[in-house]
Design a protein around this motif. Structure first.
Motif, mmCIF file in Angstrom:
data_model
loop_
_atom_site.group_PDB
_atom_site.id
_atom_site.type_symbol
_atom_site.label_atom_id
_atom_site.label_comp_id
_atom_site.label_asym_id
_atom_site.label_seq_id
_atom_site.Cartn_x
_atom_site.Cartn_y
_atom_site.Cartn_z
ATOM 1 N N CYS A 131 41.272 34.559 12.748
ATOM 2 C CA CYS A 131 40.037 33.772 12.599
ATOM 3 C C CYS A 131 39.977 32.742 13.721
ATOM 4 C CB CYS A 131 40.004 33.082 11.237
ATOM 5 S SG CYS A 131 39.952 34.206 9.837
ATOM 6 N N HIS A 132 38.994 32.890 14.588
ATOM 7 C CA HIS A 132 38.843 31.967 15.709
ATOM 8 C C HIS A 132 37.413 31.426 15.779
ATOM 9 C CE1 HIS A 132 42.717 33.456 16.934
ATOM 10 N NE2 HIS A 132 42.248 34.692 17.091
ATOM 11 N N ARG A 133 36.676 31.482 14.685
ATOM 12 C CA ARG A 133 35.283 31.074 14.698
ATOM 13 C C ARG A 133 34.977 30.179 13.511
ATOM 14 N NH1 ARG A 133 31.936 36.269 16.828
ATOM 15 N NH2 ARG A 133 33.596 37.275 18.004
ATOM 16 N N LEU A 134 33.970 29.343 13.675
ATOM 17 C CA LEU A 134 33.479 28.518 12.572
ATOM 18 C C LEU A 134 32.547 29.361 11.724
ATOM 19 C CD1 LEU A 134 32.745 25.048 14.231
ATOM 20 C CD2 LEU A 134 34.517 25.598 12.565
ATOM 21 N N GLU A 135 33.088 29.988 10.705
ATOM 22 C CA GLU A 135 32.331 30.845 9.819
ATOM 23 C C GLU A 135 33.102 30.995 8.511
ATOM 24 O OE1 GLU A 135 31.994 34.483 11.941
ATOM 25 O OE2 GLU A 135 34.096 35.049 11.678
ATOM 26 N N PRO A 136 32.418 31.362 7.429
ATOM 27 C CA PRO A 136 33.118 31.525 6.148
ATOM 28 C C PRO A 136 34.189 32.595 6.234
ATOM 29 C CG PRO A 136 30.738 31.422 5.812
ATOM 30 C CD PRO A 136 30.956 31.519 7.295
ATOM 31 N N LEU A 137 35.229 32.411 5.459
ATOM 32 C CA LEU A 137 36.320 33.382 5.410
ATOM 33 C C LEU A 137 35.814 34.673 4.778
ATOM 34 C CD1 LEU A 137 39.368 33.350 6.153
ATOM 35 C CD2 LEU A 137 39.826 32.892 3.740
ATOM 36 N N PRO A 138 36.096 35.842 5.365
ATOM 37 C CA PRO A 138 35.650 37.115 4.775
ATOM 38 C C PRO A 138 36.128 37.247 3.332
ATOM 39 C CG PRO A 138 36.505 37.480 6.985
ATOM 40 C CD PRO A 138 36.804 36.054 6.644
ATOM 41 N N PRO A 139 35.311 37.839 2.448
ATOM 42 C CA PRO A 139 35.664 37.934 1.022
ATOM 43 C C PRO A 139 37.004 38.602 0.768
ATOM 44 C CG PRO A 139 33.365 38.556 1.371
ATOM 45 C CD PRO A 139 33.966 38.406 2.726
ATOM 46 N N GLU A 140 37.309 39.666 1.520
ATOM 47 C CA GLU A 140 38.571 40.362 1.259
ATOM 48 C C GLU A 140 39.775 39.494 1.628
ATOM 49 O OE1 GLU A 140 36.993 41.492 5.318
ATOM 50 O OE2 GLU A 140 36.220 41.352 3.265
ATOM 51 N N LYS A 141 39.641 38.698 2.686
ATOM 52 C CA LYS A 141 40.745 37.818 3.066
ATOM 53 C C LYS A 141 40.872 36.647 2.092
ATOM 54 C CE LYS A 141 41.179 38.827 7.987
ATOM 55 N NZ LYS A 141 41.321 38.247 9.343
ATOM 56 N N ARG A 142 39.743 36.131 1.634
ATOM 57 C CA ARG A 142 39.802 35.049 0.653
ATOM 58 C C ARG A 142 40.445 35.542 -0.634
ATOM 59 N NH1 ARG A 142 36.878 30.159 -0.604
ATOM 60 N NH2 ARG A 142 35.825 30.326 1.395
ATOM 61 N N SER A 143 40.111 36.760 -1.053
ATOM 62 C CA SER A 143 40.705 37.326 -2.259
ATOM 63 C C SER A 143 42.217 37.482 -2.091
ATOM 64 C CB SER A 143 40.058 38.674 -2.575
ATOM 65 O OG SER A 143 40.685 39.292 -3.677
ATOM 66 N N MET A 144 42.642 37.967 -0.929
ATOM 67 C CA MET A 144 44.069 38.112 -0.668
ATOM 68 C C MET A 144 44.767 36.759 -0.690
ATOM 69 S SD MET A 144 45.957 39.404 2.825
ATOM 70 C CE MET A 144 45.261 41.049 2.760
ATOM 71 N N TRP A 145 44.150 35.788 -0.063
ATOM 72 C CA TRP A 145 44.726 34.449 -0.004
ATOM 73 C C TRP A 145 44.898 33.867 -1.412
ATOM 74 C CZ3 TRP A 145 47.244 31.186 2.946
ATOM 75 C CH2 TRP A 145 47.244 29.833 2.607
ATOM 76 N N ASN A 146 43.827 33.899 -2.210
ATOM 77 C CA ASN A 146 43.895 33.327 -3.553
ATOM 78 C C ASN A 146 44.903 34.058 -4.423
ATOM 79 O OD1 ASN A 146 41.967 31.365 -3.034
ATOM 80 N ND2 ASN A 146 40.264 32.672 -3.657
ATOM 81 N N ARG A 147 44.898 35.382 -4.338
ATOM 82 C CA ARG A 147 45.771 36.180 -5.200
ATOM 83 C C ARG A 147 47.243 35.901 -4.909
ATOM 84 N NH1 ARG A 147 43.992 40.635 -3.719
ATOM 85 N NH2 ARG A 147 45.608 41.214 -2.211
ATOM 86 N N GLU A 148 47.623 35.910 -3.631
ATOM 87 C CA GLU A 148 49.027 35.754 -3.298
ATOM 88 C C GLU A 148 49.489 34.308 -3.395
ATOM 89 O OE1 GLU A 148 50.628 37.936 -0.108
ATOM 90 O OE2 GLU A 148 49.158 39.560 -0.226
ATOM 91 N N MET A 149 48.611 33.364 -3.071
ATOM 92 C CA MET A 149 48.993 31.963 -3.234
ATOM 93 C C MET A 149 49.112 31.598 -4.709
ATOM 94 S SD MET A 149 49.723 30.473 -0.438
ATOM 95 C CE MET A 149 49.733 28.774 -0.986
ATOM 96 N N ASP A 150 48.315 32.225 -5.574
ATOM 97 C CA ASP A 150 48.468 32.017 -7.012
ATOM 98 C C ASP A 150 49.893 32.336 -7.445
ATOM 99 O OD1 ASP A 150 45.890 31.208 -7.403
ATOM 100 O OD2 ASP A 150 45.137 33.184 -7.959
ATOM 101 N N CYS A 151 50.395 33.455 -6.973
ATOM 102 C CA CYS A 151 51.751 33.875 -7.350
ATOM 103 C C CYS A 151 52.805 32.939 -6.764
ATOM 104 C CB CYS A 151 52.004 35.305 -6.883
ATOM 105 S SG CYS A 151 50.960 36.540 -7.677
ATOM 106 N N LEU A 152 52.648 32.567 -5.500
ATOM 107 C CA LEU A 152 53.651 31.741 -4.843
ATOM 108 C C LEU A 152 53.693 30.329 -5.422
ATOM 109 C CD1 LEU A 152 53.029 32.899 -1.169
ATOM 110 C CD2 LEU A 152 55.004 33.438 -2.585
ATOM 111 N N LEU A 153 52.530 29.752 -5.670
ATOM 112 C CA LEU A 153 52.497 28.390 -6.187
ATOM 113 C C LEU A 153 52.839 28.326 -7.665
ATOM 114 C CD1 LEU A 153 49.386 26.840 -4.391
ATOM 115 C CD2 LEU A 153 51.793 26.763 -3.735
ATOM 116 N N SER A 154 52.737 29.454 -8.375
ATOM 117 C CA SER A 154 53.076 29.448 -9.795
ATOM 118 C C SER A 154 54.559 29.119 -10.010
ATOM 119 C CB SER A 154 52.755 30.807 -10.420
ATOM 120 O OG SER A 154 53.587 31.825 -9.883
#
Length: 460
Positions: A131-154
């Motif tokens: 990601c090198h642009r000022l734009e919203p994070l793509p839905p698939e990447k946001r889903s990956m981020w939330n899903r895996e960070m949920d597990c790690l931070l739990s």
């Protein structure tokens, strides 16, 4: 653990790229677990997104309605296949986390703290590395981020400390019991980091319909268009920001400036949290063994004379005298100053007991020169990091991360580090847009002046 959304981390493969303070290069693997999701209770603040992940499984219907089109059937099959693939990927990452990157199963892998730190680092590289642009994070990447960070931070849900408390019984009697509560450093820092992540992702989401756009420099010919922005050669691969010929509107310019100030404040807060976590980590014995015999040898004669002369010491003046021209030189000086600081601290500790080095004043009561030099070295190091906010981690920082075994500290350190990196990148992207806007407005003004001059000049 506090309401908030996810935070940047890194993912499944190594990513060797410099970020705000380039991320510690350790074994590359990510960890988030299918097993964690099934056996561990969902953390507060992220439980909703985790339950959504678990409940969103799509199963192919056993009996299809005759009216169902082949296109719908193919869509269901594709979704099922994608979810199976994601599940297998999660199992693989969870397995690598447990093995500590030792695929032989012999237990010779890295410790759990380093494995989790690697996982957050690699997850961030996977999600935000391209990601090198000022734009919203793509839905698939946001889903990956939330899903895996949920597990790690739990994991932080189970890092607790015991404290005595009085429990009232139904019959009116009381009993002394030991109650559990989240560990103090996690309770204080994790909700703050989650809030910072939400703000950073909100900044990216706000640029869904901007007045600027990007041109991929790799796909542009040299004479294709006039350049309103010239990028340095060391970042030639990044997309080039483009603005209208007359520049951005006042509203968009104000919004960009506000978002820049906000991201800059987030960067400072993430850096402070990261520095505080690193300062609490134990200094590895391997680092202490590499220290020079004296602080003077470590910093060099010129810096030592400046630091040891007189009662007044100004780190700003010393940095101006050094005239550092690059971050590489700044990092070299930071390593030398930090090593000398620990040499002076060790010498002072032989005759003085100091519980908190951060509380050592400039002029100690007994005038110990080693204490004074250690305090001045620390102020010089802080000033150096403020002057070079994109400075890489020092040798001591990377050693602490590599040999750290505290899982809570590993999560907080890597979490704050990747947030610091994301905030630094956002500030840099906004600066690129503002520079392009300034150049476009200057060019537009020159063109208008030429046009007016041509109209009033006498015709020949």
């Amino acid at each position: 653990m506090g309401d908030g959304s996810g935070f940047p981390g890194f993912h499944s493969h190594s990513y060797d790229r410099d970020y705000s303070r380039p991320l510690f290069r350790v074994a590359s693997f990510s960890d988030s677990g299918d097993e964690q999701e099934r056996h561990a209770p969902s953390p507060r603040g992220r439980s909703q997104s985790m339950s959504r992940t678990a409940s969103s499984k799509v199963t192919a219907p056993s009996r299809l309605s005759p009216s169902m089109s082949m296109k719908k059937l193919q869509q269901v099959v594709d979704e099922k296949s994608m979810e199976d693939e994601e599940m297998e990927l999660m199992k693989e990452k969870y397995t690598k986390l447990l093995l500590g990157e030792d695929m032989s199963g012999g237990g010779k892998g890295v410790c759990t703290a380093v494995a989790i730190s690697n996982a957050i680092t690699n997850l961030y590289a996977t999600v935000f590395g391209t990601c090198h642009r000022l734009e919203p994070l793509p839905p698939e990447k946001r889903s990956m981020w939330n899903r895996e960070m949920d597990c790690l931070l739990s994991i932080c849900e189970y890092i607790v400390e015991f404290s005595p408390t009085v429990q009232a019984m139904p019959d009116g009697s009381t009993h002394d019991v030991m109650a559990t509560s989240p560990r103090s450093d996690i309770l204080m820092n994790l909700p703050a980091l989650e809030k910072l992540e939400t703000m950073l992702l909100g900044i990216l989401d706000s640029f869904d319909k901007p007045e600027f756009w990007y041109a991929d420099q790799r796909n542009q010919s040299f004479n294709e268009s006039k350049k309103s922005f010239q990028r340095s050669e060391d970042k030639w691969w990044l997309p080039e920001p483009c603005v209208p010929d007359s520049g951005l509107s006042d509203r968009m310019h104000r919004e960009l400036q506000q978002k820049r100030d906000q991201a800059s404040q987030i960067h400072k807060m993430a850096m402070e949290i990261n520095s505080s976590i690193l300062s609490e980590m134990q200094v590895p014995l391997s680092y202490l063994e590499t220290l020079p015999k004296s602080g003077r040898v470590g910093v060099g004669d010129a810096i030592y004379r400046y630091m040891s002369s007189g009662d007044q010491f100004s780190p700003e003046h010393l940095l101006n005298f050094l005239n550092l021209s690059s971050e590489h030189e700044a990092l070299e000086i930071a390593d030398r100053v930090e090593a000398a600081m620990y040499v002076w601290r060790r010498k002072a500790s032989t005759t003085h007991v100091v519980s908190k080095w951060e509380n050592v004043t400039e002029l100690n009561a007994d005038g110990d020169k080693n204490l004074v030099l250690a305090s001045r070295a620390r102020s010089l190091l802080l000033c150096l990091k403020q002057r070079f906010p994109g400075l890489s981690q020092t040798t001591l920082d990377t050693s602490k991360i590599q040999y750290n075994k505290d899982i809570g500290q590993a999560i907080l350190e890597s979490y704050s580090r990747v947030l610091e990196s994301l905030a630094h990148n956002i500030v840099s992207w906004i600066d690129d847009i503002l520079i392009a806007d300034e150049n476009a407005k200057r060019g537009h003004k020159i063109r208008m002046q030429k046009q007016v001059f041509s109209q009033i000049s006498p015709q020949r």
